[in-house]
Enzyme design. Structure first.
Site, PDB file in Angstrom:
ATOM      1  CD  GLU A 286      43.996  98.872  64.632  1.00  0.00           C
ATOM      2  OE1 GLU A 286      43.227  99.369  65.642  1.00  0.00           O
ATOM      3  OE2 GLU A 286      43.766  97.889  63.874  1.00  0.00           O
ATOM      4  CB  CYS A 320      47.091 103.240  71.928  1.00  0.00           C
ATOM      5  SG  CYS A 320      47.579 101.478  71.751  1.00  0.00           S
TER       6      CYS A 320
HETATM    7  P1  NDP Z   1      52.320 109.629  64.639  1.00  0.00           P
HETATM    8  O1  NDP Z   1      50.996 109.692  64.217  1.00  0.00           O
HETATM    9  O2  NDP Z   1      53.083 110.856  65.195  1.00  0.00           O
HETATM   10  O3  NDP Z   1      53.314 108.808  63.732  1.00  0.00           O
HETATM   11  C1  NDP Z   1      53.025 107.576  63.349  1.00  0.00           C
HETATM   12  C2  NDP Z   1      53.651 107.191  61.976  1.00  0.00           C
HETATM   13  O4  NDP Z   1      53.092 107.936  61.030  1.00  0.00           O
HETATM   14  C3  NDP Z   1      55.275 107.370  62.126  1.00  0.00           C
HETATM   15  O5  NDP Z   1      55.701 106.379  61.501  1.00  0.00           O
HETATM   16  C4  NDP Z   1      55.356 108.662  61.430  1.00  0.00           C
HETATM   17  O6  NDP Z   1      56.581 108.980  60.792  1.00  0.00           O
HETATM   18  C5  NDP Z   1      54.254 108.452  60.143  1.00  0.00           C
HETATM   19  N1  NDP Z   1      53.642 109.824  59.687  1.00  0.00           N
HETATM   20  C6  NDP Z   1      53.614 110.953  60.014  1.00  0.00           C
HETATM   21  N2  NDP Z   1      53.099 111.647  59.192  1.00  0.00           N
HETATM   22  C7  NDP Z   1      53.005 111.068  58.095  1.00  0.00           C
HETATM   23  C8  NDP Z   1      52.547 111.335  56.443  1.00  0.00           C
HETATM   24  N3  NDP Z   1      52.044 112.515  56.437  1.00  0.00           N
HETATM   25  N4  NDP Z   1      52.404 110.439  55.937  1.00  0.00           N
HETATM   26  C9  NDP Z   1      52.505 109.045  56.364  1.00  0.00           C
HETATM   27  N5  NDP Z   1      53.218 108.927  57.291  1.00  0.00           N
HETATM   28  C10 NDP Z   1      53.362 109.733  58.270  1.00  0.00           C
HETATM   29  O7  NDP Z   1      52.386 108.671  65.860  1.00  0.00           O
HETATM   30  P2  NDP Z   1      53.378 108.336  67.230  1.00  0.00           P
HETATM   31  O8  NDP Z   1      54.537 107.723  66.517  1.00  0.00           O
HETATM   32  O9  NDP Z   1      53.676 109.411  67.831  1.00  0.00           O
HETATM   33  O10 NDP Z   1      52.664 107.349  68.074  1.00  0.00           O
HETATM   34  C11 NDP Z   1      51.731 107.747  68.920  1.00  0.00           C
HETATM   35  C12 NDP Z   1      50.214 107.543  68.529  1.00  0.00           C
HETATM   36  O11 NDP Z   1      49.957 106.259  68.117  1.00  0.00           O
HETATM   37  C13 NDP Z   1      49.389 107.811  69.946  1.00  0.00           C
HETATM   38  O12 NDP Z   1      48.329 108.772  69.183  1.00  0.00           O
HETATM   39  C14 NDP Z   1      48.818 106.317  70.330  1.00  0.00           C
HETATM   40  O13 NDP Z   1      47.586 106.645  70.795  1.00  0.00           O
HETATM   41  C15 NDP Z   1      48.899 105.765  68.684  1.00  0.00           C
HETATM   42  N6  NDP Z   1      48.713 104.246  68.769  1.00  0.00           N
HETATM   43  C16 NDP Z   1      47.592 103.523  68.627  1.00  0.00           C
HETATM   44  C17 NDP Z   1      47.593 102.302  68.722  1.00  0.00           C
HETATM   45  C18 NDP Z   1      46.407 101.196  68.542  1.00  0.00           C
HETATM   46  O14 NDP Z   1      46.399 100.276  68.594  1.00  0.00           O
HETATM   47  N7  NDP Z   1      45.332 102.127  68.271  1.00  0.00           N
HETATM   48  C19 NDP Z   1      48.921 101.584  69.301  1.00  0.00           C
HETATM   49  C20 NDP Z   1      49.849 102.333  69.402  1.00  0.00           C
HETATM   50  C21 NDP Z   1      49.996 103.582  69.074  1.00  0.00           C
HETATM   51  P3  NDP Z   1      57.720 109.908  61.726  1.00  0.00           P
HETATM   52  O15 NDP Z   1      57.971 109.046  62.935  1.00  0.00           O
HETATM   53  O16 NDP Z   1      58.813 109.968  60.593  1.00  0.00           O
HETATM   54  O17 NDP Z   1      56.894 111.214  61.813  1.00  0.00           O
END
Ligand code: NDP
Length: 546
Positions: A286, A320
């Site tokens: 997502e 999002c």
């Molecule tokens: P990120 O992609 O930065 O992070 C999401 C998660 O992935 C965090 O838990 C992060 O951990 C983890 N992560 C980062 N790098 C890795 C890796 N290499 N391997 C595994 N896990 C990893 O997103 P945000 O938290 O900034 O959220 C915002 C984004 O989410 C926006 O793009 C938004 O549109 C999207 N979103 C989409 C939704 C949907 O339903 N389509 C709903 C809500 C949000 P850490 O924080 O420790 O880096």
């Protein structure tokens, strides 16, 4: 009718929601800064390294001390989930339904305490915070309800036309095994709890890793599951950086399926990394959005104004589903723009726990700096700020990450920020000559998450037929592009916004957590008869000898 809190009803809540929330904030503020473990195999686990979880409202506030888990914790959690899988997957589905419902009931019971923590950690306003918690309970209830309505997904198929044999065919959906859930910071509760609830009720065991910025609130979610009484290892919770701990989880061959909600870039990398095994495993992605709101010359501009402002700036544009692009037909453009300006200027920015506040801070320093850089880029690119364009300063604003709600006009459609998800309180407004042009621009991005429309009912039908998005709304004042709710507006994206094509909180979601087995059984009746006949013959022979 009793009040039901959703993102569409939260604008005028009963007073007891405010008093409950105020009490919870006051209580919580006296007890900040405690250390919390990860939860692996039913036990609290502490890492050598820790991190301070500070509030974006006031960075002097240390909300909690959390564990900086590493690859060894990833392994430990996956192993615990693997051990717990055989017993959990064989637990009757009705029992699993009971247990996830118990967890949901606990979430609802703790809603004020959880909402207060959410406001402090994410910077969400109070109703958005309570909404995130309630949505989590409702997402889990929904998955439980789907299991029930589908009889645990054990369904008889047609009978084979095999002459002389009595055969039955049964379709059974079974869990995959160990399911990894990686959640984002913006809806830390619902986007942890919804996928975890679906995975568990389906019979998988789970490892959950939240965003580092929201590790505390997700720990409080994990406590609801712990207190509901899931057997050890069925649900595991680990905290630490995505780039190390998260990557170790994704790279493990012992994970059978993943739900990732987050940014496009991280999700696409995960998709590729998760593909490196001897067979294909399910991955539900997502991802981001660049959601358009289209305003026709026939629109009710009152509804359009309120719906667009709420969707552009709710949670500081960090949804999002945020309305990050507004496309207005030229004959109503000037009027629409002037109304949007007036409405946006009225938004109150401040401490998100306060009743009057609509906008809190953005999540962290990096987002705060991005805001400044994007505003500079907009300036350079010919855009003008209808409202906003600056970070807030002075007094409490100097302690946190506060940015003005910003509408941009006159930015050429060729500018990259018309297509790039900024994930901040910045929305671009453009003038189009007609609806065809609006639709062309609306669909010209990599994303396809949500979309909104204001116009006549006939035009709305045309909008639904042509827009490329998974969640679509027409003429909605509660939110142009935001405010989905399980059971009402299942949530998911097309194109670069989502991989499964099935929306959370809808009829086809929990099935994603199970694979199908067809069981064909030819009844042994003819064999039994033959055995009986043999026995009879044998008996006769014995009798004769006598
Ligand atoms: P990120 O992609 O930065 O992070 C999401 C998660 O992935 C965090 O838990 C992060 O951990 C983890 N992560 C980062 N790098 C890795 C890796 N290499 N391997 C595994 N896990 C990893 O997103 P945000 O938290 O900034 O959220 C915002 C984004 O989410 C926006 O793009 C938004 O549109 C999207 N979103 C989409 C939704 C949907 O339903 N389509 C709903 C809500 C949000 P850490 O924080 O420790 O880096």
């Amino acid at each position: 009718m009793a009040f039901k809190l959703t993102y569409a009803t939260m604008f005028n809540p009963p007073e007891e929601l405010h008093t409950g929330f105020d009490k919870a904030v006051a209580k919580l503020k006296q007890n900040l800064g405690k250390e919390y473990g990860m939860i692996i195999d039913g036990r609290d686990v502490f890492a050598d390294e820790k991190f301070e979880d500070r509030s974006p409202v006031n960075t002097d506030w240390v909300l909690a001390i959390m564990q900086k888990g590493n690859a060894s914790h990833a392994k430990m959690a996956i192993e615990a989930a693997r051990r717990a899988f055989p017993a959990w997957s064989r637990t009757p589905w009705k029992k699993r339904v009971q247990l996830v419902r118990k967890a949901s009931a606990l979430i609802e019971k703790r809603i004020f305490e959880l909402g207060a923590a959410m406001a402090l950690e994410v910077g969400k306003n109070r109703m958005e915070s309570l909404g995130d918690v309630q949505e989590t309970a409702d997402l889990i209830y929904w998955s439980a309800q789907m299991m029930e309505e589908n009889d645990g997904f054990v369904k008889p198929m047609g009978k084979d036309p095999l002459v002389g044999y009595d055969a039955t065919n049964t379709s059974v959906l079974k869990p995959y095994g160990v399911w990894l859930v990686v959640s984002p910071f913006n809806f830390p509760f619902a986007l942890s709890g919804g996928p975890v609830g679906a995975a568990l009720v389906a019979g998988n065991t789970v490892v959950l890793k939240p965003a580092t910025d929201t590790a505390w609130i997700v720990r409080l979610y994990a406590e609801c599951l712990r207190d509901a009484g899931f057997p050890p290892g069925v649900f595991n919770f680990v905290t630490g950086p995505g780039s190390t701990l998260g990557q170790a989880l994704v790279d493990s061959p012992e994970v059978d399926g993943v739900t990732f909600t987050g940014s496009f870039d991280v999700g696409m990398k995960m998709f590729q990394d998760f593909g490196k095994r001897n067979y294909v495993r399910p991955i539900i992605l997502e991802l981001g959005g660049k959601n358009p709101a289209i305003v026709s010359k026939n629109a009710d501009l009152d509804r359009a104004t309120i719906g667009i402002v709420r969707s552009a700036f709710g949670l500081q544009g960090q949804k999002c589903s945020a309305a990050s692009r507004v496309l207005v037909e030229e004959s109503v453009y000037d009027e629409m723009v002037s109304r949007l300006k007036e409405a946006a200027e009225k938004l109150v920015i401040g401490d998100p726990t306060e009743k009057a506040t609509y906008n809190g801070p953005v999540i962290n320093k990096s987002s705060y700096n991005d805001f400044k850089n994007f505003c500079e880029e907009i300036n350079q690119g010919g855009g003008k700020f209808l409202v906003g364009g600056n970070v807030k300063s002075g007094g409490m604003f100097d302690k946190g990450y506060f940015c003005e709600s910003t509408f941009v006009i006159d930015l050429p459609f060729s500018h990259r920020l018309w297509k790039h998800e900024m994930f901040l309180p910045i929305t671009t407004i453009g003038k189009v000559k007609d609806l065809d042009e609006a639709m062309k621009i609306a669909n010209s991005v990599n994303y396809g998450l949500t979309a909104g429309f204001y116009g006549s009912s006939k035009e709305a039908k045309w909008f639904f037929d042509n827009i490329e998005a998974g969640v679509t709304y027409a003429n909605r004042p509660q939110g142009a592009t935001t405010g989905a709710w399980p059971g009402f507006q299942p949530f998911g994206g097309w194109k670069g916004s989502g991989a499964s094509g099935k929306n959370g909180g809808g009829y086809y979601y929990v099935q994603l957590y199970m694979h199908e087995q067809i069981q064909t059984l030819i009844k042994p009746a003819p064999v039994k008869k033959a055995k009986k006949a043999v026995k009879k013959v044998a008996k006769k022979k014995v009798t004769k000898r006598k």
